[in-house]
Design a protein around this motif. Structure first.
Motif, short mmCIF file in Angstrom:
data_model
loop_
_atom_site.label_atom_id
_atom_site.label_comp_id
_atom_site.label_asym_id
_atom_site.label_seq_id
_atom_site.Cartn_x
_atom_site.Cartn_y
_atom_site.Cartn_z
N GLU A 75 -23.11 6.02 -30.86
CA GLU A 75 -24.55 5.85 -31.49
C GLU A 75 -24.16 5.34 -32.93
O GLU A 75 -23.54 6.07 -33.62
CB GLU A 75 -25.32 7.10 -31.52
N HIS B 161 -30.83 14.34 -35.68
CA HIS B 161 -31.09 13.61 -34.39
C HIS B 161 -29.93 13.93 -33.50
O HIS B 161 -30.16 14.13 -32.21
CB HIS B 161 -30.97 12.12 -34.75
N GLU B 162 -28.79 14.09 -33.85
CA GLU B 162 -27.57 14.53 -33.09
C GLU B 162 -27.85 15.78 -32.40
O GLU B 162 -27.51 16.00 -31.45
CB GLU B 162 -26.31 14.28 -33.87
N HIS B 165 -29.49 15.81 -29.36
CA HIS B 165 -28.42 15.60 -28.15
C HIS B 165 -27.50 16.85 -27.79
O HIS B 165 -27.53 17.34 -26.62
CB HIS B 165 -27.58 14.42 -28.28
N ASP B 172 -32.08 9.80 -25.83
CA ASP B 172 -32.49 8.66 -26.86
C ASP B 172 -33.67 7.87 -26.48
O ASP B 172 -33.61 7.48 -25.25
CB ASP B 172 -31.31 7.66 -27.17
N TYR B 174 -34.96 5.35 -27.64
CA TYR B 174 -35.13 3.84 -28.12
C TYR B 174 -34.96 2.95 -26.97
O TYR B 174 -34.08 3.16 -25.97
CB TYR B 174 -34.22 3.40 -29.38
N MET B 264 -36.03 11.17 -31.90
CA MET B 264 -34.95 10.68 -30.76
C MET B 264 -34.98 9.00 -30.59
O MET B 264 -34.28 8.66 -29.97
CB MET B 264 -35.13 11.40 -29.52
#
Ligand SMILES: [Zn+2]
Lengths: 154, 635
Positions: A75, B161-162, B165, B172, B174, B264
């Protein structure tokens, strides 16, 4: 309440795995005092990678998901607010990941398992009939566990 | 560059006081900080705490979170920053080998995951997630099993954000892979993703986050008119609306996200409602459950080495915890976002296992409709869905019986007290509600059902005259009329507990108007016996009597006494009724219920709401007797 005794905690183990070009190795196995919650102890099989602790007969004793496993992409985050997060294919798929899984004293092996998604999407309609498409599972790697310290304990 | 490029100084807990073995433990490590630069790393950790606990839902989960700072001195300062990707050409020797410029992209900053995970395991054995802060003001970071980020402004957002996960398995959201102009990402592949915050299913009734979607919200909420690219139009609904927005999981079309925006999907914005709930569901089970005082608990053993317990939080949330012989207690979680009716003593969550890989659960919702959900080993939990349009009595109990594995019979009371039933059959689905033989239950009464045979049902309730009534159904003759069980005056809110030790015998347990614990029995050869008081017992006002049969000639009873102590007695056909005794010093909420189950014959598991409102459990084992009470949560 008289709360002098509680349930006997289940032994947990931390595992650290390394992976490179499809090869997985177990680089750390360590007993750890951590309660593993139902959030991680999926009783149901969803698509993804898992670590399974198994008994001498190969039966699964516990299963936890690998949430950030062997991703083939990375990412890339934007420096400026509002710009998109993007992904790039990794030049080489290698790295490490860790899980903590319940490992009763009867545990003898640990496996990294991949579960694929069933072919069909959930059925429409509000009828409480579960989809019966079974997900498939494949062992990616299997490792023997070290004998627990003081393995003579009951 | 190797780990000889520095040394570990030590570890300091910088936030939290939760027990380390029942907490969400974050291990923060610094890379490229020389011994004299540790103050910079310490400040970066403080900045992370501010950003992290300022991000809902973490702002409300702090009691279950510990943060540890692992100070590591690197030989060199900073990180590798290759010239080829626009960097300075710096190449310091650092402990975790952090480097910019991976995959030809300068801001893709990565460290050595193996080293980071091994150091974290050595310093904080129970760590949940590991973060590496890199000593550089150049913007960069990456995810995977170790979240890595630099000191540049806003880079803490990468770490948050990480964590989405690494710790929760969030996808994600997006709708592109490389920014939107890429090829091969027009349509998401078929199949439902395993992650909780993206879906390919656009059907409201089976949508996995349907619990969060308002009935007035259109589904899909936003559909992409041009799948060759990303839908860049503004949201048609107010910020925070949960629905179904097309474009997610790296594809322009065919996959949906729950809200227009989410952390996310884009850094710098809040987590969406669904992601917040997932984070909550990961961290909240580390605690105990404060339950609704008098709402009955229920427990099911799908197989002898497994228990599923259902309760309600003091806020009405439908909660469950499960135990497995191999992994212990899993911790409390909210069942599909449900909230139950708070009428009366609160509608409980009732459950049945038609077979070992399946559960069906029932409750009355805050809109007083009857809801069901199911869990299946092959798909996990469904959302709650209403059973018809029946308006139930607020707080009514929904009783369920599975006469055989492809059939459910469900009973409850309507707003007017009418005793209602509905059934489900695997071949035909759900039928419609009907009133059972014109029966009407007294205020606060529940309907109890038992199937002695797959083709026979017996029902029990307290009528408007405060007498006990029964009714039966047989496959050959259909529903019989209601008939009174003698003339005993019931406590108006009495519940009848019934046990069939063998198919031609029923034992009933309940409370009389004076609270006396009463029993009667029916036998196919001799018919109904008279009521008698069990060993002089008197229950706390509101408390029912729970009975289980471990053998065909043995019964165990449980109730809360007038002193709010938890009592038990037993009956054996050779010795008759024993005296009541207090179970392991247990004291319950006044008027609460004790539930018991025998998953193997020489073992009883008991659950109750303690005087402090917390759900407790204890067990009896034929070899060791009674254990002490423990707070039910995670083990
Ligand atoms: Zn992401």
């Amino acid at each position: 309440m008289d709360t002098t005794s509680g349930p006997v905690p289940v032994r947990s183990m931390r595992f650290v795995f390394e992976y490179e070009s499809g090869n997985i190795s177990l680089i750390l196995q360590q007993p750890v005092d951590v309660a593993v919650s139902g959030f991680d102890l999926h009783p149901d099989l969803r698509p993804g990678d898992y670590v399974e602790v198994r008994g001498p007969d190969g039966g699964t004793l516990s299963r936890v998901p690998v949430r950030s496993g062997m991703a083939a992409s990375a990412e890339v985050f934007p420096e400026h607010a509002g710009d998109p997060i993007t992904r790039v294919d990794k030049a080489e798929v290698r790295g490490a990941f860790t899980v903590v899984a319940p490992a009763p004293l009867s545990a003898s092996h640990v496996a990294v398992v991949r579960v694929g998604r069933p072919a069909a999407a959930p059925r429409p309609g509000g009828v409480p009939t579960p989809a019966h498409e079974e997900p498939w599972a494949t062992d990616l790697a299997t490792f023997a566990l070290d004998a627990p310290a003081g393995g003579q304990q009951p | 560059m190797t780990t000889a490029d520095g040394h570990i100084i030590g570890t300091t807990q910088i936030s939290g006081s939760a027990p380390h073995n029942r907490a969400f433990n974050i291990a923060m490590m610094g890379d490229g900080f020389q011994a004299a630069e540790q103050g910079v790393f310490d400040t970066a950790c403080s900045d992370f705490l501010t950003a992290f606990f300022g991000t809902p839902p973490y702002d409300r989960l702090a009691p279950a979170i510990n943060v540890f700072r692992i100070n590591v001195a690197s030989t060199g300062s900073g990180a590798d920053d290759p010239v080829a990707t626009g960097g300075t050409g710096a190449s310091p020797n650092t402990y975790f080998d952090s480097s910019f410029g991976n995959n030809g992209i300068r801001r893709l900053l990565e460290c050595n995951d193996s080293t980071a995970l091994t150091v974290a395991a050595g310093q904080v054995p129970g760590f949940t997630v590991a973060l590496v802060v890199v000593n550089s003001s150049v913007y960069g970071g990456s995810g995977g099993s170790v979240g890595t980020y630099s000191l540049a402004g806003g880079a803490t957002e990468i770490a948050i954000h990480e964590l989405g996960h690494t710790a929760y398995g969030l996808a994600d959201e997006y709708p592109y892979y490389a920014g939107g102009n890429e090829t091969g990402h027009d349509h998401h592949p078929a199949g439902e993703p395993g992650q909780p915050n993206v879906t390919t299913n656009a059907v409201r009734a089976t949508l996995k986050w349907r619990w969060a979607v308002n009935t007035s919200t259109t589904v899909p909420t936003m559909a992409n008119p041009d799948c060759s690219t990303v839908d860049s139009r503004p949201s048609p609904v107010p910020t925070g609306t949960v629905g179904l927005f097309e474009g997610a999981d790296y594809y322009h079309c065919g996959a949906y996200r729950p809200e227009y925006d989410c952390k996310m999907r884009e850094l710098g914005v809040p987590f969406c409602r669904v992601c917040r709930q997932v984070i909550w569901n990961r961290i909240d089970p580390l605690g105990t459950l404060v339950a609704r005082d008098r709402t009955p608990l229920s427990v099911v053993a799908r197989y002898p080495e497994h228990l599923d317990v259902f309760a309600e939080g003091s806020d009405g949330r439908t909660m469950s915890d499960w135990w497995d012989a191999n992994s212990g207690w899993a911790g409390w979680f909210q069942l599909s976002g449900g909230v139950a009716s708070g009428g009366g003593t609160g509608s409980p969550v009732t459950a049945v296992a038609r077979y070992s890989g399946h559960l069906d659960v029932f409750t009355v919702g805050t809109d007083n409709r009857v809801y069901s959900a199911w869990w299946d080993v092959n798909g996990g939990w469904s959302g709650w869905f209403p059973l018809g349009t029946l308006a139930a009595r607020p707080g009514s109990t929904v009783s369920v019986v599975a006469r055989y594995s492809d059939h459910l019979d469900v009973f409850t009371t309507a707003a007017n007290g009418a005793i209602m039933s509905i059934w489900w059959d695997a071949r035909t689905g759900w039928a419609d509600w009907f009133q059972v033989s014109g029966g009407v239950a007294g205020a606060g009464a529940t309907v109890t059902a038992i199937a002695r045979y797959p083709f026979h049902l017996d029902l029990f309730t307290v009528g408007t005259d405060h007498r006990f009534w029964s009714c039966w159904w047989d496959d050959r003759s259909g529903w019989a009329g209601w008939f009174p069980l003698d003339t005993l005056a019931a406590r108006p809110d009495a519940t009848v507990n019934v046990v069939a030790r063998y198919p031609d015998h029923l034992d009933l347990f309940t409370t009389a108007s004076n609270g006396a614990v009463m029993s009667t029995w029916w036998d196919a050869r001799s018919g109904w016996a008279g009521w008698f008081q069990v060993s002089g017992g008197v229950a706390s006002p509101g408390s029912p009597v729970t009975a289980i049969a471990r053998y065909s000639n043995h019964l165990d009873l449980f109730t809360v006494g007038t002193d709010n102590r938890i009592y038990s007695t037993w009956w054996d056909d050779t010795t008759g009724w024993a005296g009541w005794f207090n179970v392991s010093g247990g004291i319950a909420k006044a008027g609460s219920q004790v539930v018991a189950i025998s998953r193997v014959t020489e073992h009883i598991d008991v659950f109750a709401v303690g005087s402090d409102g917390i759900v407790y459990s204890t067990w009896w084992d034929g070899s060791g007797g009674w254990a002490g009470w423990f707070q039910l949560g995670i083990t």
